[in-house]
Design an enzyme around this catalytic site. Structure first.
Site, PDB file in Angstrom:
ATOM      1  N   CYS A  70      13.415   3.632  29.267  1.00 31.81           N
ATOM      2  CA  CYS A  70      13.561   4.132  27.902  1.00 31.81           C
ATOM      3  C   CYS A  70      12.319   4.941  27.561  1.00 31.81           C
ATOM      4  O   CYS A  70      11.195   4.413  27.654  1.00 31.81           O
ATOM      5  CB  CYS A  70      13.722   2.965  26.933  1.00 31.81           C
ATOM      6  SG  CYS A  70      13.756   3.423  25.185  1.00 31.81           S
ATOM      7  N   CYS A 177      15.521  11.955  27.446  1.00 32.34           N
ATOM      8  CA  CYS A 177      16.040  10.668  26.966  1.00 32.34           C
ATOM      9  C   CYS A 177      16.923  10.131  28.075  1.00 32.34           C
ATOM     10  O   CYS A 177      17.743  10.861  28.629  1.00 32.34           O
ATOM     11  CB  CYS A 177      16.831  10.856  25.673  1.00 32.34           C
ATOM     12  SG  CYS A 177      17.728   9.368  25.125  1.00 32.34           S
TER      13      CYS A 177
END
Length: 261
Positions: A70, A177
């Protein structure tokens, strides 16, 4: 061998699938936070607290390494995670692949969440690794959420909007992302220009998977006998893979593994 991965949601699937391809014999623990997501728009303090809870749930399964799959958690929580878990449990963070993206020149676009776009963190990476090329930061509002819930219409709309903000002459797009890697080919199609070669996409999944193996001192063995199990934790609760995960090839690959509780 057991590798744990953590994220707010299903963005960890890309790195988990990369680990599975390198070591089909590795047990996997996937720990995410559906109760507390999204992390992107939250304060650093919130992200750090949630990330620690998700990491602790994974660590209880006694993995050999933990991948923070992440970008947001890597920015805001990596020091806290390492302070608590290392050296007993190696912690591998995720960094946008800006450095390799500029190797072929430019121009380069960086697709990222609105919170990351223009952030001191991302601007610092650009200044460090991409001074010699033209870089465009492209915010992608709604794309991570659309991917999280496998909302096909919302994915198409968010990708089209980001593609419209991407210069026509870019030769590389950094997927800033982890969720975006699950729809990489759709992004490539959206930014491709007639008469030009396909745009190169740069994600982080393969790199963090390889780094996790290096940290625990094992070599890739893609032909190893698949004998692994999969543990899924949703905000600390044992569960099956979310249904939305199976909308993606990476989720289906992992879903073929016997679950472990």
């Amino acid at each position: 061998m057991k590798i744990a991965l953590m994220d707010s949601g299903i963005g960890l699937l890309a790195a988990a699938a990369a680990v599975r391809r390198l070591r089909p014999d590795a047990d996997l623990v996937l720990s995410s936070d559906p109760d507390g997501m999204p992390w992107g728009p939250r304060t650093p303090e919130y992200v750090s607290a949630q990330a620690l809870d998700v990491a602790r749930a994974a660590a209880a399964h006694r993995p050999d390494a933990l991948i923070v799959a992440c970008n947001t958690a890597s920015v805001h929580a990596l020091p806290a995670l390492r302070a608590e878990l290392e050296p007993t449990l190696p912690v591998i963070g995720t960094v946008p692949a800006i450095k390799p993206s500029v190797a072929g020149g430019g121009p380069v676009a960086i697709w990222a969440t609105p919170a990351t776009t223009g952030s001191p963190y991302q601007r610092g990476l650009i200044a460090e690794f991409a001074r010699s090329v033209d870089v465009t930061e492209v915010p992608c509002p709604g794309l991570a959420d659309a991917v999280q819930y496998a909302d096909e219409t919302a994915i198409d709309l968010a990708i089209a909007a980001a593609a419209a903000r991407t210069p026509r002459d870019v030769r590389a797009v950094v997927l800033g992302c982890t969720h975006y890697e699950l729809v990489a080919e759709r992004i490539r199609d959206a930014v491709r220009q007639p008469g030009l070669p396909p745009v190169a996409l740069y994600g982080s999944a393969d790199a963090v998977a390889a780094q996790a193996l290096r940290r625990i001192g094992v070599e890739p063995a893609p032909s190893a006998e698949p004998s692994a199990s999969l543990a899924v934790l949703l905000s600390g609760r044992p569960a099956d893979l979310p249904e939305a995960a199976l909308a993606y090839a990476e989720g289906r690959l992992l879903g073929a593994v016997s679950p472990a509780r």
